[in-house]
Design an enzyme around this catalytic site. Structure first.
Site, PDB file in Angstrom:
ATOM      1  N   ASP B  31      17.403  -9.923  41.730  1.00 40.91           N
ATOM      2  CA  ASP B  31      18.773  -9.418  41.611  1.00 40.91           C
ATOM      3  C   ASP B  31      19.582  -9.844  42.831  1.00 40.91           C
ATOM      4  OD1 ASP B  31      18.046  -8.136  39.309  1.00 40.91           O
ATOM      5  OD2 ASP B  31      18.433  -6.104  40.032  1.00 40.91           O
ATOM      6  N   LYS B  88      23.540  -9.247  33.063  1.00 36.85           N
ATOM      7  CA  LYS B  88      23.268  -8.089  32.205  1.00 36.85           C
ATOM      8  C   LYS B  88      24.486  -7.704  31.369  1.00 36.85           C
ATOM      9  CE  LYS B  88      20.138  -5.761  35.511  1.00 36.85           C
ATOM     10  NZ  LYS B  88      18.819  -5.934  34.892  1.00 36.85           N
ATOM     11  N   GLY B 160      15.596   0.627  40.490  1.00 38.79           N
ATOM     12  CA  GLY B 160      16.322   1.200  41.615  1.00 38.79           C
ATOM     13  C   GLY B 160      15.590   2.298  42.348  1.00 38.79           C
ATOM     14  N   ARG B 172       0.759  -0.939  31.092  1.00 34.13           N
ATOM     15  CA  ARG B 172      -0.538  -0.501  30.562  1.00 34.13           C
ATOM     16  C   ARG B 172      -0.394  -0.006  29.117  1.00 34.13           C
ATOM     17  NH1 ARG B 172      -5.053  -0.256  33.564  1.00 34.13           N
ATOM     18  NH2 ARG B 172      -4.924  -0.046  35.830  1.00 34.13           N
ATOM     19  N   GLY B 242      14.458  -6.135  41.648  1.00 36.05           N
ATOM     20  CA  GLY B 242      15.858  -5.749  41.719  1.00 36.05           C
ATOM     21  C   GLY B 242      16.248  -5.382  43.129  1.00 36.05           C
TER      22      GLY B 242
END
Lengths: 199, 301
Positions: B31, B88, B160, B172, B242
């Site tokens: 990001d 995005k 975040g 998983r 990010g």
């Protein structure tokens, strides 16, 4: 024959699948030792800046270059072709730089401009070329043979066992181009000539 | 037994879309919010950047409605780097997606990190020339998005936070569910598809191949080289980072270390070397401390 596929980044798994169908050992290469043990190598598609940097940081750039200079066959597709090119237009990024061509990155535009098209092979016939943010060969040296073209543009070139494609033969089911590369690589194996004569 | 798989019946355009996702395996997508950060990412070895106005940690702190980035910000980043640029759009906001395609972004992330524009439906992604990546928490969500045309899946994690636990849980879950359906007899697959809320043909393909029809990346909470290598060892094919890089003390060194860690994720000696001396990671927020309303991963239908 052991074929090392440079496996830091990109579609190396597709190449391993493509090569494994031809009766050779396909092994991922991430260290100088693994590169040193390969009879031939494939440099996959991916991001050429990323792959070049990782090769540099982990000590593979010189090893691979020296092996090729000593006669190891190598096939680079898309990013791999960029890394093999001696001249990358407008870029000083790390490279192997053993093939006498000039290549321009992202020559067709961004992903929106990615496409498929039938390319013409010099051996006759066509091959379905998948071009993804593809580079373009702008100049080929005098020793370099053009094995495939899209219109007037070379898209598959070779010189002394060093092959480069600006498209992705590993993404189509037709294994013909990998087969041809591996066949000439086999003929270049050290000692191969003698064993052939005695057979 | 010659039934063709769903993937084999897709168009040429599908192959170039999934092809770009294939080219992004084994690397790191970072990001960035400015051309300067984009250059730092590229110089560190990022294989692509996600062009944003704010990283997820700041979206979280800022509150309010999070939307598509200003096209000027995206263009500035496109002009700064040669690697692919992603951006995005909000869930269901097909006009933001049209604008991103017009800008020539290389991948559109229909992302739960932004405030959803539609609380029931996602963008119909097949009609776009540009490929999409979408988040998921489980196999059913992944296959619904692929059915809509997503050419890449990323497990969501909790963006975040700098807390990797949700990324681990989601990966998983997806891999466990793929393992489970690959063991089912054929007559049980239709009911499995119903229970997953996923298209039958995609469930049948996963059962046969034991893999998603598109690359499966990991996102949401990766903050250290060890986090990135953890996701790769668990089965992710690449990693999105990010806030973890530019919210840390030394973005240049951390970015390079995470790239190197993903390339050599199976080599603890190398991971030990490159994990040292990076300065503080982002401080982060434990995802367990978040209220239901603060969780981004719950967005997506």
């Amino acid at each position: 024959m052991r074929v090392g596929v440079l496996a830091f980044q990109g579609d190396f798994a597709k190449h391993i699948d493509a090569v494994a169908g031809h009766g050779v050992d396909a092994v991922p290469v991430r260290t100088p030792e693994e590169a040193g043990r390969s009879d031939a190598m494939i440099i996959p598609g991916g991001e050429s800046t990323t792959i070049g940097m990782l090769c540099d940081r982990f000590g593979l750039l010189d090893v691979i270059r020296n092996r090729i200079t000593d006669g190891m066959p190598v096939f680079g597709t898309c990013a791999g072709a960029i890394l093999l090119a001696r001249d990358i237009v407008g870029s000083n990024q790390p490279r192997i730089g053993v093939l006498d061509i000039s290549i321009r990155r992202n020559a067709y535009g961004r992903q929106r401009e990615s496409f498929e098209a039938d390319i013409d092979l010099s051996s006759g016939g066509t091959f379905r070329g998948v071009f993804i943010r593809a580079p373009e060969v702008e100049r080929v040296g005098g020793e370099v043979a053009i094995l495939g073209a899209l219109g007037d543009t070379p898209v598959l070139v070779a010189c002394d066992g060093i092959w480069a494609a600006t498209f992705h033969p590993e993404l189509t089911a037709d294994g013909g181009i990998h087969a041809r590369f591996l066949e000439q690589a086999r003929q270049r194996l050290p000692g191969r000539h003698c064993s052939r004569l005695t057979e | 037994m010659n039934t063709t798989l769903w993937s084999d019946r897709q168009s040429d355009a599908w192959r170039t879309k999934v092809g770009l996702a294939e080219m992004l395996k084994g690397g790191v997508i970072m990001d960035v919010v400015s051309p300067e950060q984009a250059k730092i990412a590229q110089d560190a070895g990022a294989q692509a950047v996600m062009a944003l106005e704010r990283v997820p940690a700041d979206i979280r702190a800022h509150g309010g409605v999070a939307r598509m980035s200003d096209p000027r910000v995206i263009e500035g980043i496109q002009n700064a780097v040669t690697i692919p640029v992603m951006a995005k759009c909000r869930i269901g906001h097909f006009v933001e997606a049209q604008i991103l395609q017009s800008l020539g972004v290389d991948f559109i992330d229909e992302s739960e990190v932004l405030t959803p524009a539609d609380d029931r439906f996602h963008v119909e992604k097949r009609s776009f020339k540009v490929p999409f990546v979408c988040g998921c928490r489980d196999l059913g969500e992944a296959l619904r998005r692929i059915g809509e045309g997503a050419a890449m899946i990323r497990t969501k994690g909790e963006a975040g936070t700098g807390d990797v636990v949700e990324a681990v849980r989601h990966l998983r879950t997806v891999i466990g569910e793929m393992r489970r359906i690959s063991l089912l007899p054929k007559e049980e697959l239709m009911s499995a598809a119903r229970d997953l809320g996923a298209p039958y043909e995609l469930v049948a393909e996963v059962a046969e191949r034991r893999a998603l029809p598109v690359p499966n990346f990991s996102a949401g909470g990766v903050a250290t080289p060890a986090d990135a290598a953890l996701m790769m060892q668990l089965g992710a094919e690449a990693v999105f980072v990010g806030s973890g890089i530019f919210k840390s003390d030394n973005p240049e060194r951390r970015a390079q270390a995470i790239v190197d860690a993903v390339a050599r994720y199976n080599d603890p000696d190398t991971l030990a070397k490159l994990s040292g001396g990076l300065g503080a990671a982002m401080s982060g927020t434990s995802s367990a401390a978040l209220g239901e309303q603060e969780r981004l991963a719950g967005r997506g239908w």
